[in-house]
Design a protein around this motif. Structure first.
Motif, short mmCIF file in Angstrom:
data_model
loop_
_atom_site.label_atom_id
_atom_site.label_comp_id
_atom_site.label_asym_id
_atom_site.label_seq_id
_atom_site.Cartn_x
_atom_site.Cartn_y
_atom_site.Cartn_z
N GLY A 479 -24.68 -23.95 -36.87
CA GLY A 479 -25.31 -23.21 -37.32
C GLY A 479 -25.62 -22.40 -36.05
N TYR A 480 -25.75 -22.80 -34.54
CA TYR A 480 -26.11 -22.78 -33.63
C TYR A 480 -24.58 -22.52 -32.74
CZ TYR A 480 -30.73 -23.14 -34.91
OH TYR A 480 -32.33 -22.21 -35.42
N THR A 481 -24.86 -21.10 -31.60
CA THR A 481 -23.73 -21.39 -30.87
C THR A 481 -23.94 -21.55 -29.29
OG1 THR A 481 -23.61 -18.79 -31.10
CG2 THR A 481 -21.71 -20.14 -31.95
N VAL A 482 -25.11 -21.56 -29.21
CA VAL A 482 -25.74 -21.63 -27.48
C VAL A 482 -27.28 -22.43 -28.04
CG1 VAL A 482 -26.42 -20.68 -25.58
CG2 VAL A 482 -24.22 -19.35 -26.60
N THR A 483 -27.52 -23.40 -27.03
CA THR A 483 -28.68 -24.41 -27.43
C THR A 483 -29.00 -24.59 -26.56
OG1 THR A 483 -28.21 -26.22 -27.68
CG2 THR A 483 -28.76 -24.46 -29.52
N ILE A 484 -30.10 -24.87 -25.14
CA ILE A 484 -30.67 -25.48 -24.05
C ILE A 484 -31.56 -25.45 -24.55
CG2 ILE A 484 -31.31 -24.84 -22.03
CD1 ILE A 484 -29.74 -22.23 -21.87
N HIS A 485 -31.37 -27.33 -25.03
CA HIS A 485 -32.70 -28.04 -24.56
C HIS A 485 -33.47 -28.20 -23.16
CE1 HIS A 485 -32.67 -28.03 -28.60
NE2 HIS A 485 -31.25 -29.08 -28.13
N ASN A 486 -34.71 -27.56 -22.84
CA ASN A 486 -35.90 -28.14 -21.39
C ASN A 486 -34.60 -28.24 -20.42
OD1 ASN A 486 -37.41 -29.07 -19.96
ND2 ASN A 486 -37.72 -31.25 -20.04
N GLY A 487 -33.60 -27.31 -20.36
CA GLY A 487 -32.69 -26.75 -19.25
C GLY A 487 -33.45 -26.31 -17.62
N THR A 488 -33.35 -26.97 -16.59
CA THR A 488 -34.08 -26.46 -15.30
C THR A 488 -32.71 -26.58 -14.09
OG1 THR A 488 -36.25 -27.67 -15.92
CG2 THR A 488 -35.31 -27.60 -13.30
N PHE A 489 -32.30 -25.28 -13.88
CA PHE A 489 -31.06 -25.32 -12.98
C PHE A 489 -31.60 -24.55 -12.06
CE2 PHE A 489 -30.74 -24.27 -17.34
CZ PHE A 489 -29.28 -25.42 -18.05
N THR A 490 -30.55 -24.82 -10.93
CA THR A 490 -31.01 -24.47 -9.26
C THR A 490 -30.09 -23.68 -8.84
OG1 THR A 490 -31.64 -24.68 -6.82
CG2 THR A 490 -30.45 -26.87 -7.96
N TRP A 491 -30.28 -23.41 -7.56
CA TRP A 491 -28.04 -22.39 -7.87
C TRP A 491 -28.08 -23.39 -6.34
CZ3 TRP A 491 -24.94 -19.36 -9.63
CH2 TRP A 491 -25.43 -18.53 -9.94
N SER A 492 -28.64 -24.08 -5.64
CA SER A 492 -28.54 -25.37 -4.56
C SER A 492 -29.47 -26.01 -4.59
CB SER A 492 -28.49 -24.39 -3.38
OG SER A 492 -27.92 -25.09 -2.73
N GLN A 493 -29.26 -27.23 -4.21
CA GLN A 493 -29.94 -28.33 -4.52
C GLN A 493 -31.04 -28.17 -3.63
OE1 GLN A 493 -30.28 -31.20 -6.28
NE2 GLN A 493 -27.62 -31.45 -7.44
N ASN A 494 -30.46 -27.56 -2.34
CA ASN A 494 -32.35 -28.12 -0.98
C ASN A 494 -32.93 -26.62 -1.92
OD1 ASN A 494 -30.49 -25.75 -0.44
ND2 ASN A 494 -29.72 -26.71 1.33
N LEU A 495 -33.10 -25.55 -2.80
CA LEU A 495 -33.59 -24.89 -3.22
C LEU A 495 -34.34 -25.22 -4.52
CD1 LEU A 495 -31.29 -21.94 -2.61
CD2 LEU A 495 -32.93 -22.20 -1.02
N PRO A 496 -35.54 -24.40 -4.38
CA PRO A 496 -36.21 -24.60 -5.56
C PRO A 496 -35.66 -24.04 -6.35
CG PRO A 496 -37.61 -22.79 -4.04
CD PRO A 496 -36.06 -24.00 -3.70
N PRO A 497 -35.85 -24.75 -8.15
CA PRO A 497 -35.46 -24.30 -9.04
C PRO A 497 -35.52 -22.88 -9.38
CG PRO A 497 -37.07 -25.96 -9.63
CD PRO A 497 -36.62 -25.55 -8.25
N THR A 498 -34.46 -22.30 -10.16
CA THR A 498 -34.52 -20.70 -10.23
C THR A 498 -35.09 -20.46 -11.67
OG1 THR A 498 -32.53 -20.74 -8.54
CG2 THR A 498 -32.96 -18.62 -10.18
N LEU A 499 -34.18 -21.44 -12.69
CA LEU A 499 -34.61 -21.45 -13.73
C LEU A 499 -35.24 -22.70 -14.89
CD1 LEU A 499 -31.70 -20.14 -15.85
CD2 LEU A 499 -33.54 -18.62 -15.11
N HIS A 500 -36.92 -22.31 -15.35
CA HIS A 500 -36.99 -24.13 -15.64
C HIS A 500 -37.32 -23.91 -17.27
CE1 HIS A 500 -40.65 -22.22 -13.12
NE2 HIS A 500 -39.73 -21.74 -12.30
N SER A 501 -37.33 -25.30 -17.29
CA SER A 501 -38.20 -25.87 -18.61
C SER A 501 -37.79 -24.68 -19.41
CB SER A 501 -39.58 -25.47 -18.81
OG SER A 501 -40.59 -26.53 -17.50
N LEU A 502 -35.84 -24.27 -19.76
CA LEU A 502 -35.89 -23.08 -20.89
C LEU A 502 -35.73 -23.71 -22.11
CD1 LEU A 502 -33.42 -21.43 -18.88
CD2 LEU A 502 -35.62 -20.42 -19.41
N ASP A 503 -35.78 -23.46 -23.03
CA ASP A 503 -35.66 -24.10 -24.73
C ASP A 503 -34.96 -22.27 -25.25
OD1 ASP A 503 -35.78 -26.82 -24.67
OD2 ASP A 503 -38.16 -26.30 -23.82
N ILE A 504 -33.41 -22.42 -25.49
CA ILE A 504 -33.34 -21.88 -26.52
C ILE A 504 -32.32 -21.92 -27.24
CG2 ILE A 504 -32.07 -19.43 -25.81
CD1 ILE A 504 -33.51 -19.34 -23.49
#
Length: 1384
Positions: A479-504
């Motif tokens: 029933g779903y086409t896009v899901t994110i569970h507790n997603g934390t993302f960064t543009w680069s390992q040495n940068l702080p996360p840009t997106l954190h704890s996403l649940d969509i």
């Protein structure tokens, strides 16, 4: 890529003599020698880019070249091609198809497999090491350098792939080296035969025949070796280009951000080429020592220990040559820096030429370029003098060596008699020895260069790649086409996360809006879904195919239809539906070729809105399951945005039923979405339907109330402002980037909101690649109307940018004459005479040596040895001095020519009209300033000296042979005819092959550049493999002209050397026939000269061909130095009075204008008057002529008929600078130049520091600038990249405030600014320009609702002109626009 790449220059280099470094050019050795190898080898090298879209030949391998001709026999197939090339200029389809094993796909496949195998070995080895075991494997033997922790050396993969063909070439080289020592031995036998009257005549004929056979064998084997090795070099380049291209498609965004696009393209153009250039010379590593050992051995046999004196001198001269080389390298490195900065500045000038014209700033930038050029020429002069010195050393070296050896030989023992055999056999051996001794220092420095390239490529290939498993494509909650569970993302390992704890979770077929303030991570969310960001934790699931519309549209340089189809088959119905939904049908009618219209680089001939709609149409046509839309509505007018939402994205649109994730600023669209995701600081702050969020009274509801206090009118008004909110401002602010010294500010509370906001802006702007979508280089962008009109150019042709013309046939004599005049006619004459003198001195010295050997021996001794030595030495030194003088004269003349030609080009380009820059790609103009000027600077003069050298050498050889064996005159004519015939065939063919090679080279790099900037789109649509195939096809097209070029060089080499070998044969034969009347000395003299003639003849053809291909640079520079210029900057007799314009009245009288002759009128019979101090808004649809009107005011466009009067003065009567410096514009694209902020505000230094700070304060930049340590000297990067788009717009406002002229033009000046800043600017304009006349082209109607009058343009005529209230009451066009924007 800036101009000359690398350090030395190869004369042979290219159709316009590329400036790409090559082994044949160490500065330690003068030009005259550097072509020794080239004289017998020569390889195509990098050439100037030009546009070409050649078809790729993929015929079956029964083609002429499909045999393995290049494996074991010099290609006989060249002769038909050479004859064809002589009859008519070769075309691309005349070339042979590639053998299967030379095709890019095959070569790259083999290299990738070898690399993979080694990576697996390395991984196993590391695993074994980690578990405490040690694997002993052959794989550990490295060719240079130790293995990195992860990546095995790339060189190993190259050797594993191409090693076998390398071994074959080594065998050829060994045989050739050994053969080269046979002729001096045969010469010795021949001289003995002449000295012995009793020897049988057949013996002499046998020796002459053997000399000929040996020479022919040498020729055949040498050219087989060269063919083998050059084809291998070609494969090296092909393999490296393919591997780099494939890597560029998978590198992470953090890697992209570290290295600029230009640097990545350089890996492909410069570093890969360097490999190709060094391969032919690698065998010298063992061949040179072998030749030196053999030569010294034979010399010892001939002259005994005294040979050591000569060898010692040679060895002593090596460090001297080395020192000169080091000094010249240093000059070149420094010169490269100046060249780079000059090209960078020129590139910026061409990018911002419109702004320079509008502000009348050309003189300031002209001076900057000329200052850099001055420094460049100073260094060139020094390098040229040094070069002359090295030429002197080079000419004198063989001479001094012979002199010291022979001198030592006769002085050590009175009984040592110098006879012909000893003298001339030694001279022949020294000639052989000279070559490896000079090649070795060159080879070593060039290997050092290549090792740098290898390191760069290795570094790039070992960079992190995107994790293809980051997004799970197979499984997902039903029933779903896009899901994110507790997603934390960064543009680069040495940068702080840009997106954190996403649940969509996005249900199938839902329309989801993503909203939030600038920089909260909306675009990053889409990138995370695409797998473009690095996932730190959580899971992402996406089921189905994806279509992605980035915030900055990525447009390919192909037809509009190809851009929309994007590799899919054409379905006319679906194609038309996509265009209709994206409101592109109206645009197609205006474009000359409809859907077949070629779109220029980066979509240059489309407006921003059109580019975005094409990008959207591509998504619609793809018919994917999931659509990720990154703010596609911001770049278009409000009514178009509404149309697109209704027809495409909304519940009734063509995408209804598909899953759509829409990032948007348009509040009015939110009620129609299924649910809204509100982001703040990289987290989901609220999620739910529009109605639910409003009731929740959270931050989102507050935001809506601020900007839409009541539903209905005001609500929509806010939307019209937000919908058009900056398309770039939001995109730049991707992440709080790496400026750690600023980051802490964003975290500290006490800092005022204002400062914090500006820092966030500045940080944001640093992120070049943030959205995974490359930010294009700032470029000249035409106003909307301009583009549409520009597109109507040449209705018959669908091509916008005309193809760069490829010259056909021979170069005109006038071009040579132009260059001779630039050098100076006297200097040219002197150079020729000095070379003649030098040849005479050389002949004199050798005749003297011959006479010395024939001197009578009394009591086993020769008497006049000291006199003989003295005269011989004097003639040698004289020869060196004459050459040095001619080199110095040429240096002075060459630098003068370089100065004059560049100056003419620069002054013409600065005065070219804007239309020239609109129709000529900036790369083409930049090419003249980089590649062509580089050739004029560094290649032409040495090539001319070499031509003179080889010409006089050939002539003096003939003179000596005819003088000593007059019978030889009989065969001169047939040999000369054969030689000229071969020369004519070769020059015609090779010139055209070189041109084809240049033309097919640049598409490789432009395609690569396009790929790197659009990699996220290519990956999203899953088109990586198609693009790899396109790149391979372009490389193959280029190889198809390289391969025949290599073959044609072999063809020429074999035939010319045959002529040379005939000269040796006949010289020896006639010596045998006339032995009764000849002294051994004369025979030695003529045969040793004959043994050298092959080289001189070969040189001569090559240098003629080189000169022809390189002199084209003069032709190209001259062509652009004579283009039409705009009106004069200042007309002395008619300057406006001081203080003009006082009132600021503007009047158009029956004014009509067209973009270029032959095009339709853009403005038709316009008559209107604007009183001083009035505020007038100009509105109209795309293409109505809004921008054109402002361009006419500044005379960027000249009137077709009618006049414009400012304060009663006709603007056509005064100079352009007098006019433009009195008007002010805040242009649509805020363009800044690299340099200080002070220079960007006031390049002429006319204003005081207080004035500048005041302007900054009024433009709301004071806080930001004063917080910078450098203040006004804050360094702006190229294009102002380190400021956000909004800040750049404010800098443009500050410029306007500084000039404070009576007339101000705003060209959609606030389209790039958030709503708050926009309010500030409007307030500033109201207060500071209260008494001025203001003309505003407006997208956001709310900015002009309080203006005195509004001018509505339609198709170049005045449709309505009255106050806003009257126009709304009249319910005409303006009323319709206001209603769409929710203002009426």
């Amino acid at each position: 890529m800036s101009g000359c790449t690398g350090f030395g220059l190869r004369g042979s280099s290219s159709s316009s003599g590329s400036c790409v470094w090559s082994v044949a050019s160490s500065p330690s050795v003068p030009r005259s020698f550097q072509l020794w190898h080239r004289a017998r080898s020569q390889t195509p090298s990098a050439s100037p880019p030009s546009i070409s879209t050649l078809p790729w030949c993929s015929l079956p391998s029964s083609s002429p070249a499909s045999g393995r001709s290049h494996r074991f026999s010099p290609p006989r197939i060249s002769t038909p091609l050479a004859i064809l090339g002589y009859r008519r200029p070769l075309e691309e389809w005349d070339l042979w198809c590639l053998n299967k094993e030379d095709r890019s796909h095959m070569v790259v496949q083999r290299l990738l497999e070898a690399r993979k195998k080694q990576q697996e070995q390395a991984a196993r080895h590391q695993a074994a090491e980690a578990s405490g075991k040690r694997l002993s494997s052959e794989g550990e033997v490295l060719l240079g350098g130790r293995p990195q922790a992860r990546e095995p050396p790339f060189l190993r993969a190259l050797m594993a792939t191409f090693g076998s063909s390398f071994l074959l070439s080594t065998c050829f080289k060994l045989i050739q080296d050994l053969l080269s020592f046979i002729n001096p031995q045969l010469l010795s036998v021949l001289i003995r035969f002449i000295s012995n009257p009793t020897a049988p005549t057949w013996w002499g004929f046998l020796v002459a025949g053997l000399m000929f056979v040996c020479s022919v064998m040498q020729t055949l084997i040498l050219h087989q070796y060269y063919h083998c090795i050059f084809v291998m070099g070609l494969r090296f380049r092909t393999g490296i280009i393919g591997v780099i291209y494939r890597k560029a498609l998978v590198i992470t965004n953090s890697v992209k951000r570290e290295s600029t696009v230009g640097e990545i393209v350089n890996l492909m153009s410069v570093d890969a080429q360097r490999f190709m250039d060094v391969v032919p010379f690698i065998n010298l590593l063992w061949s040179a020592p072998l030749q030196i050992i053999l030569a010294v051995y034979f010399l010892w046999q001939n002259l005994g220990p005294s040979v050591l004196a000569g060898v010692a001198l040679m060895v002593l001269l090596i460090p001297l040559n080395g020192a000169v080389a080091v000094k010249m390298r240093a000059f070149q490195v420094e010169q490269m820096k100046f060249k780079d900065s000059r090209i960078k500045l020129m590139s910026e000038i061409l990018g911002g030429i419109k702004v320079l014209k509008l502000y009348a700033w050309e003189p300031s930038f002209l001076k900057q370029v000329e200052d850099i050029r001055q420094d460049e020429l100073r260094l060139m002069r020094q390098a040229a003098y040094l070069h002359a010195t090295s030429t002197f050393i080079w000419i004198c070296t063989p001479f001094l060596v012979t002199l010291t050896t022979l001198g030592m030989y006769v002085s050590v023992d009175k009984n040592n008699v110098l006879d012909a055999e000893k003298a001339f056999v030694s001279v022949s051996l020294f000639n052989i020895l000279k070559i490896p001794l000079n090649m070795l220092p060159q080879l070593i420095s060039n290997l050092a260069q290549t090792s740098v390239s290898l390191k760069r490529i290795q570094h790039f290939l070992s960079q992190d790649e995107l994790d293809s498993q980051c997004v799970e494509r197979k499984t997902i909650t039903p029933g779903y086409t896009v899901t994110i569970h507790n997603g934390t993302f960064t543009w680069s390992q040495n940068l702080p996360p840009t997106l954190h704890s996403l649940d969509i979770q996005v249900p199938k077929g839902a329309l989801v809006a993503v909203v939030g303030p600038v920089g909260c991570g909306k675009s990053s969310l889409l990138s995370a879904l695409l797998g473009e960001m690095e996932k730190l934790e959580g899971k992402v699931y996406m089921k189905g195919s994806v279509a992605y519309v980035p915030q900055q549209a990525w447009i390919q340089n192909c037809t509009l239809q190809e851009n929309v189809l994007f590799g899919q088959a054409l379905d006319p119905k679906r194609y038309r539906q996509a265009l209709e939904a994206c409101a592109l049908l109206a645009d197609l009618e205006v474009l000359p070729g409809g859907g077949k219209t070629e779109i220029g680089e980066k979509g240059i001939n489309l407006s921003g809105g059109q580019r975005q709609r094409v990008s959207l149409a591509r998504a619609v046509y793809s018919d994917a399951d999931i659509f990720l839309l990154d703010d596609p509505l911001s770049a278009v007018d409000s009514h178009v945005a509404k149309h697109i939402f209704d027809q495409v994205i909304g519940p009734e649109g063509v995408l209804a039923g598909k899953t759509r994730v829409l990032v948007t600023h348009g509040i009015s669209f939110l009620p129609q979405t299924d649910f809204v995701i509100v982001l703040a600081d990289g987290q989901v702050s609220e999620i739910g339907t529009y109605a639910a969020l409003l009731q929740r009274n959270g931050s989102f509801a507050n935001f809506l109330r601020n900007y839409a206090p009541g539903e209905g009118k005001e609500h929509q008004e806010a939307d019209s402002r937000t919908a058009l909110e900056d398309k770039e401002d939001e995109e730049v602010l991707l992440i709080e980037d790496t400026l750690s010294n600023h980051t802490d500010l964003t975290d500290n509370e006490p800092v005022t909101y204002e400062v914090q906001k500006h820092f966030m802006r500045q940080l944001s702007a640093m992120s070049l690649e943030g959205e995974g979508q490359g930010r294009p280089v700032p470029r000249r962008r035409l106003g909307a109307a301009e583009k549409v009109v520009q597109a109507t150019e040449a209705k018959a042709s669908h091509v916008l940018t005309q193809e760069e013309k490829v010259e056909m046939g021979t170069v005109k004599l006038s071009v040579f004459w132009d260059y001779a005049r630039a050098v100076g006619l006297c200097a040219t004459l002197v150079i020729c005479l000095l070379h003649g003198g030098q040849s005479a001195a050389a002949i004199g010295a050798n005749v003297w040596l011959s006479a010395w050997t024939g001197e009578a021996v009394v009591n086993g001794q020769q008497n006049n040895t000291s006199q003989r030595l003295g005269v011989y030495a004097a003639l040698g030194i004289l020869q060196g001095l004459l050459v040095m003088l001619s080199a110095v004269t040429m240096a002075v003349g060459g630098v003068q020519a370089a100065r004059l030609l560049h100056q003419a080009l620069l002054h013409n380009k600065m005065r070219s009209p804007q239309s020239f820059f609109d129709t000529t790609p900036s790369g083409r103009i930049l090419n003249r300033f980089s590649k062509d000027i580089c050739i004029i600077d560094e290649v032409l003069a040495p090539t001319i000296l070499m031509l003179l050298n080889s010409f006089y050498n050939s002539i003096s050889t003939l003179v000596v042979i005819v003088a000593s064996t007059p019978l030889f005159a009989v065969v001169i004519l047939p040999l000369a005819v054969l030689y000229l015939f071969v020369q004519r065939l070769y020059v015609a063919t090779s010139r055209q092959l070189k041109r084809l090679e240049s033309v097919s080279r640049s598409p490789i790099y432009s395609h690569f550049l396009e790929t790197v900037t659009g990699s996220s789109v290519i990956r999203a649509y899953g088109r990586s493999q198609d693009f790899e195939a396109i790149s391979d096809a372009k490389v193959d097209t280029n190889q198809r002209s390289c391969y025949p070029y290599i073959a044609s060089n072999r063809w020429l080499g074999v035939r010319v050397e045959f002529v040379g070998n005939c000269v040796v044969l006949f010289t020896a034969l006639f010596a045998v026939i006339g032995r009764s009347s000849l002294s051994p000395g004369l025979v030695g003299l003529s045969v040793s000269y004959a043994l050298q003639v092959t080289l001189a003849l070969n040189w001569m053809i090559r240098t003629i061909s080189d000169l022809e291909s390189n002199i084209v640079a003069v032709e190209r520079v001259k062509e652009y130095s004579k283009t039409e210029t705009e009106a004069p900057w200042v007309v002395e007799g008619s300057r406006p009075p001081a203080g003009w314009p006082l009132q600021g009245e503007v009047e158009f009288r029956n004014y009509s204008v067209r973009y270029r002759p032959g095009l339709e009128l853009v403005l038709k019979d316009l008559s209107l008057q604007v009183r001083g101090g009035e505020k007038v808004g100009i509105v109209g649809r795309t293409g109505a002529g809004k921008s054109s009107m402002t361009l006419c005011l500044f005379r960027i466009l000249e009137a077709a008929e009618g006049d414009i009067l400012i304060d009663g003065l006709n603007v056509a009567d005064i100079g352009l600078h007098d006019l433009r410096s009195q008007l002010t514009i805040i242009p649509q694209d805020p363009i800044l130049f690299s340099g200080t902020l002070r220079m960007n505000l006031d390049p002429f230094g006319n204003y005081s520091e207080e004035d500048m700070w005041r302007a900054l304060e009024l433009s709301h930049l004071h806080t930001f600038v004063s917080s910078q340590p450098a203040g006004l000297d804050f360094q702006c990067s190229e294009g102002g990249e380190n400021l956000s788009v909004g800040q750049r717009q404010l800098v443009c406002l500050a410029r306007a405030l500084l000039r404070k002229s009576r007339i101000l033009v705003l060209d959609e000046a606030t389209a790039a600014i958030d709503l708050e800043t926009d309010d500030l600017i409007q307030a500033t304009i109201h207060t500071q320009f209260e008494t001025c006349t203001v003309l505003t082209i407006a997208h956001r109607l709310n900015t002009i609702m309080d203006y005195t009058r509004v001018l509505v343009l339609d198709k170049g005529t005045i449709a309505e002109f009255d106050s806003p209230t009257n126009l709304i009451a009249a319910r005409g066009i303006f009323y319709g626009m206001a209603r769409d924007a929710g203002l009426a």
